[in-house]
Design a protein around this motif. Structure first.
Motif, PDB file in Angstrom:
ATOM      1  N   GLY A  95      71.939  58.607 -16.418  1.00 36.63           N
ATOM      2  CA  GLY A  95      70.803  57.909 -15.835  1.00 36.63           C
ATOM      3  C   GLY A  95      69.630  57.833 -16.788  1.00 36.63           C
ATOM      4  O   GLY A  95      69.557  58.560 -17.791  1.00 36.63           O
ATOM      5  N   TYR A  96      68.697  56.943 -16.466  1.00 35.99           N
ATOM      6  CA  TYR A  96      67.566  56.711 -17.348  1.00 35.99           C
ATOM      7  C   TYR A  96      66.380  56.175 -16.549  1.00 35.99           C
ATOM      8  O   TYR A  96      66.535  55.630 -15.452  1.00 35.99           O
ATOM      9  CB  TYR A  96      67.949  55.698 -18.431  1.00 35.99           C
ATOM     10  N   ASN A  97      65.196  56.369 -17.102  1.00 34.66           N
ATOM     11  CA  ASN A  97      64.000  55.702 -16.606  1.00 34.66           C
ATOM     12  C   ASN A  97      63.826  54.411 -17.394  1.00 34.66           C
ATOM     13  O   ASN A  97      64.190  54.341 -18.571  1.00 34.66           O
ATOM     14  CB  ASN A  97      62.766  56.585 -16.765  1.00 34.66           C
ATOM     15  N   ALA A  98      63.258  53.399 -16.762  1.00 35.47           N
ATOM     16  CA  ALA A  98      63.100  52.103 -17.423  1.00 35.47           C
ATOM     17  C   ALA A  98      61.645  51.658 -17.351  1.00 35.47           C
ATOM     18  O   ALA A  98      60.981  51.840 -16.331  1.00 35.47           O
ATOM     19  CB  ALA A  98      63.994  51.059 -16.755  1.00 35.47           C
ATOM     20  N   MET A  99      61.176  51.087 -18.449  1.00 37.03           N
ATOM     21  CA  MET A  99      59.815  50.553 -18.479  1.00 37.03           C
ATOM     22  C   MET A  99      59.841  49.196 -19.160  1.00 37.03           C
ATOM     23  O   MET A  99      60.251  49.066 -20.313  1.00 37.03           O
ATOM     24  CB  MET A  99      58.862  51.511 -19.210  1.00 37.03           C
ATOM     25  N   GLY A 100      59.411  48.161 -18.425  1.00 44.16           N
ATOM     26  CA  GLY A 100      59.412  46.812 -18.949  1.00 44.16           C
ATOM     27  C   GLY A 100      58.004  46.274 -19.108  1.00 44.16           C
ATOM     28  O   GLY A 100      57.133  46.543 -18.283  1.00 44.16           O
ATOM     29  N   PHE A 101      57.801  45.522 -20.182  1.00 40.40           N
ATOM     30  CA  PHE A 101      56.490  44.966 -20.496  1.00 40.40           C
ATOM     31  C   PHE A 101      56.522  43.453 -20.300  1.00 40.40           C
ATOM     32  O   PHE A 101      57.367  42.764 -20.861  1.00 40.40           O
ATOM     33  CB  PHE A 101      56.108  45.309 -21.935  1.00 40.40           C
ATOM     34  N   SER A 102      55.589  42.945 -19.505  1.00 38.81           N
ATOM     35  CA  SER A 102      55.510  41.522 -19.184  1.00 38.81           C
ATOM     36  C   SER A 102      56.866  41.056 -18.646  1.00 38.81           C
ATOM     37  O   SER A 102      57.401  41.677 -17.720  1.00 38.81           O
ATOM     38  CB  SER A 102      55.037  40.740 -20.400  1.00 38.81           C
ATOM     39  N   GLN A 103      57.475  40.009 -19.226  1.00 39.66           N
ATOM     40  CA  GLN A 103      58.720  39.513 -18.654  1.00 39.66           C
ATOM     41  C   GLN A 103      59.829  40.566 -18.675  1.00 39.66           C
ATOM     42  O   GLN A 103      60.771  40.510 -17.871  1.00 39.66           O
ATOM     43  CB  GLN A 103      59.185  38.243 -19.357  1.00 39.66           C
ATOM     44  N   GLY A 104      59.704  41.552 -19.558  1.00 42.28           N
ATOM     45  CA  GLY A 104      60.665  42.660 -19.551  1.00 42.28           C
ATOM     46  C   GLY A 104      60.652  43.425 -18.242  1.00 42.28           C
ATOM     47  O   GLY A 104      61.645  44.072 -17.888  1.00 42.28           O
ATOM     48  N   GLY A 105      59.530  43.360 -17.500  1.00 45.25           N
ATOM     49  CA  GLY A 105      59.443  44.040 -16.214  1.00 45.25           C
ATOM     50  C   GLY A 105      60.384  43.437 -15.184  1.00 45.25           C
ATOM     51  O   GLY A 105      61.154  44.152 -14.533  1.00 45.25           O
ATOM     52  N   GLN A 106      60.340  42.096 -15.035  1.00 42.18           N
ATOM     53  CA  GLN A 106      61.242  41.484 -14.063  1.00 42.18           C
ATOM     54  C   GLN A 106      62.686  41.456 -14.554  1.00 42.18           C
ATOM     55  O   GLN A 106      63.628  41.464 -13.761  1.00 42.18           O
ATOM     56  CB  GLN A 106      60.787  40.070 -13.656  1.00 42.18           C
ATOM     57  N   PHE A 107      62.885  41.479 -15.892  1.00 34.61           N
ATOM     58  CA  PHE A 107      64.252  41.521 -16.401  1.00 34.61           C
ATOM     59  C   PHE A 107      64.896  42.879 -16.089  1.00 34.61           C
ATOM     60  O   PHE A 107      66.076  42.951 -15.710  1.00 34.61           O
ATOM     61  CB  PHE A 107      64.281  41.273 -17.905  1.00 34.61           C
ATOM     62  N   LEU A 108      64.129  43.959 -16.228  1.00 34.22           N
ATOM     63  CA  LEU A 108      64.658  45.283 -15.893  1.00 34.22           C
ATOM     64  C   LEU A 108      64.896  45.413 -14.395  1.00 34.22           C
ATOM     65  O   LEU A 108      65.853  46.066 -13.968  1.00 34.22           O
ATOM     66  CB  LEU A 108      63.707  46.378 -16.375  1.00 34.22           C
ATOM     67  N   ARG A 109      64.044  44.790 -13.609  1.00 41.33           N
ATOM     68  CA  ARG A 109      64.286  44.808 -12.158  1.00 41.33           C
ATOM     69  C   ARG A 109      65.585  44.068 -11.841  1.00 41.33           C
ATOM     70  O   ARG A 109      66.401  44.511 -11.028  1.00 41.33           O
ATOM     71  CB  ARG A 109      63.105  44.181 -11.432  1.00 41.33           C
ATOM     72  N   PRO A 116      74.124  48.533 -11.689  1.00 39.90           N
ATOM     73  CA  PRO A 116      73.711  49.820 -11.121  1.00 39.90           C
ATOM     74  C   PRO A 116      74.250  51.058 -11.839  1.00 39.90           C
ATOM     75  O   PRO A 116      73.828  52.172 -11.524  1.00 39.90           O
ATOM     76  CB  PRO A 116      74.256  49.748  -9.687  1.00 39.90           C
ATOM     77  N   GLN A 117      75.169  50.879 -12.767  1.00 44.54           N
ATOM     78  CA  GLN A 117      75.732  52.024 -13.486  1.00 44.54           C
ATOM     79  C   GLN A 117      75.612  51.827 -14.985  1.00 44.54           C
ATOM     80  O   GLN A 117      75.972  50.753 -15.482  1.00 44.54           O
ATOM     81  CB  GLN A 117      77.204  52.213 -13.096  1.00 44.54           C
ATOM     82  N   PRO A 118      75.105  52.845 -15.679  1.00 46.43           N
ATOM     83  CA  PRO A 118      74.569  54.110 -15.175  1.00 46.43           C
ATOM     84  C   PRO A 118      73.287  53.890 -14.381  1.00 46.43           C
ATOM     85  O   PRO A 118      72.651  52.840 -14.509  1.00 46.43           O
ATOM     86  CB  PRO A 118      74.302  54.921 -16.463  1.00 46.43           C
ATOM     87  N   PRO A 119      72.891  54.859 -13.563  1.00 46.96           N
ATOM     88  CA  PRO A 119      71.782  54.638 -12.631  1.00 46.96           C
ATOM     89  C   PRO A 119      70.415  54.556 -13.309  1.00 46.96           C
ATOM     90  O   PRO A 119      70.105  55.351 -14.198  1.00 46.96           O
ATOM     91  CB  PRO A 119      71.857  55.852 -11.709  1.00 46.96           C
ATOM     92  N   MET A 120      69.631  53.574 -12.883  1.00 46.44           N
ATOM     93  CA  MET A 120      68.228  53.532 -13.254  1.00 46.44           C
ATOM     94  C   MET A 120      67.490  54.423 -12.262  1.00 46.44           C
ATOM     95  O   MET A 120      67.478  54.169 -11.061  1.00 46.44           O
ATOM     96  CB  MET A 120      67.687  52.099 -13.181  1.00 46.44           C
ATOM     97  N   LYS A 121      66.874  55.480 -12.756  1.00 42.13           N
ATOM     98  CA  LYS A 121      66.224  56.442 -11.864  1.00 42.13           C
ATOM     99  C   LYS A 121      64.830  55.995 -11.459  1.00 42.13           C
ATOM    100  O   LYS A 121      64.381  56.244 -10.335  1.00 42.13           O
ATOM    101  CB  LYS A 121      66.167  57.816 -12.543  1.00 42.13           C
ATOM    102  N   GLN A 122      64.126  55.354 -12.367  1.00 44.01           N
ATOM    103  CA  GLN A 122      62.754  54.956 -12.114  1.00 44.01           C
ATOM    104  C   GLN A 122      62.461  53.678 -12.895  1.00 44.01           C
ATOM    105  O   GLN A 122      62.966  53.492 -14.001  1.00 44.01           O
ATOM    106  CB  GLN A 122      61.793  56.064 -12.556  1.00 44.01           C
ATOM    107  N   LEU A 123      61.666  52.807 -12.306  1.00 46.40           N
ATOM    108  CA  LEU A 123      61.270  51.565 -12.976  1.00 46.40           C
ATOM    109  C   LEU A 123      59.755  51.487 -13.006  1.00 46.40           C
ATOM    110  O   LEU A 123      59.098  51.615 -11.972  1.00 46.40           O
ATOM    111  CB  LEU A 123      61.837  50.356 -12.239  1.00 46.40           C
ATOM    112  N   ILE A 124      59.215  51.264 -14.197  1.00 45.48           N
ATOM    113  CA  ILE A 124      57.778  51.025 -14.373  1.00 45.48           C
ATOM    114  C   ILE A 124      57.625  49.630 -14.938  1.00 45.48           C
ATOM    115  O   ILE A 124      58.077  49.335 -16.042  1.00 45.48           O
ATOM    116  CB  ILE A 124      57.136  52.070 -15.307  1.00 45.48           C
ATOM    117  N   SER A 125      57.005  48.754 -14.160  1.00 52.31           N
ATOM    118  CA  SER A 125      56.795  47.363 -14.572  1.00 52.31           C
ATOM    119  C   SER A 125      55.358  47.200 -15.038  1.00 52.31           C
ATOM    120  O   SER A 125      54.417  47.291 -14.240  1.00 52.31           O
ATOM    121  CB  SER A 125      57.080  46.428 -13.388  1.00 52.31           C
TER     122      SER A 125
END
Length: 293
Positions: A95-109, A116-125
């Motif tokens: 698992g991992y935490n994810a942080m996306g900047f600008s359009q990277g935010g909605q792409f990570l979402r 869903p695998q491996p699991p995204m534990k947290q998303l920061i947009s």
């Protein structure tokens, strides 16, 4: 020999990263490894998270292609590419935490919903445009690339050709013609469950433990800036805004956000600055503590 192994393990234990790995996705006009942007963020996080593994996604086989792909590579293909990279990375299998900047935010979402695998534990947009955009005031890239973006948008954001060849058209949201938007949008209308309901999108997103939406209150790049908090214009006009809580996405809980909010798993933060201008204190007080959890 056993005692020696135990001793060495004890000495090395403090050097082993204890924080969850982090995956970064850059914004439009940027790249994975720009030393003045994502490269600097990567180094800072590695230091602040005691040597945690940080992957800054390169979409393509070079920094140059990574940058141009942010303009011209189909978003769903980018998400598939990122999913493949993450699934092959042994450092991310737990698992991992994810942080996306600008359009990277909605792409990570979108990645959370589709991969869903491996699991995204947290998303920061960080300034992600989750309801899309309706306007590009300036283009952060080379003169040639920006001219191509303008040319394609002039042809019409919802033509098949433009939808297939321009990333930003795939999250262009025209409030004056919602029917055309829902019919032709290749990315944002799909992941927002505005075309057909895909139960997996909701289930997968709700597997993320916490989601943080960060809006830049003086944003001159994103129109409207409220999209960074999942807000947008009310249908049929482009002046009056509605919040996430006033939208069908929330009322019908198409993505599970209403339930997640009830469970205390959503955060909405605001920065009093222009797009992606994150003050040092905000990193220290808000972002780093989240990544340490």
């Amino acid at each position: 020999m056993t005692r020696l192994f135990v001793l060495l393990a004890t000495l090395l234990l403090p050097c082993i990263a204890t924080h969850t790995p982090v995956v970064l996705w850059h914004g439009m006009g940027d790249s994975c490894c720009n030393p003045l942007s994502m490269g600097s963020v990567k180094k800072m996080l590695e230091k602040e998270l005691d040597g945690a593994y940080v992957l800054s996604l390169m979409i393509g086989d070079s920094i140059a292609s990574d940058t141009t792909n942010g303009f011209f590579m189909d978003v769903n293909a980018q998400i598939d590419f990122a999913c493949n990279v993450i699934q092959k990375d042994q450092n991310l299998q737990n698992g991992y935490n994810a942080m996306g900047f600008s359009q990277g935010g909605q792409f990570l979402r979108g990645l959370a919903q589709k991969c869903p695998q491996p699991p995204m534990k947290q998303l920061i947009s960080v300034g992600g445009q989750h309801q899309g955009v309706y306007g590009f005031p300036h283009c952060p890239g080379s003169w040639f690339v920006c001219k191509e973006v303008d040319k394609l948008l002039d042809l019409g954001a919802y033509t098949d050709y433009v939808q297939n060849h321009l990333v930003q058209a795939q999250y262009w949201h025209d409030p004056l013609n919602e029917e055309k938007y829902r019919k032709h949008s290749k990315f944002i209308a799909d992941v927002n469950q505005e075309v057909t309901l895909n139960p997996a999108y909701k289930q997968n997103l709700m597997r993320v433990s916490n989601i943080t939406f960060i809006m830049f209150n003086r944003d001159t790049m994103v129109i409207p800036k409220e999209s960074e908090w999942f807000g947008f214009y009310k249908p049929g006009q482009a002046k009056e805004l509605m919040t996430l809580q006033e939208s069908d996405i929330w009322k019908q809980d198409k993505l599970g956000l209403r339930e997640m909010n009830f469970q205390g798993r959503l955060s909405f933060l605001k920065i009093e600055s222009d797009h992606l201008r994150v003050p040092e204190a905000f990193w220290t007080d808000e972002i780093i503590p989240r990544l340490k959890n």
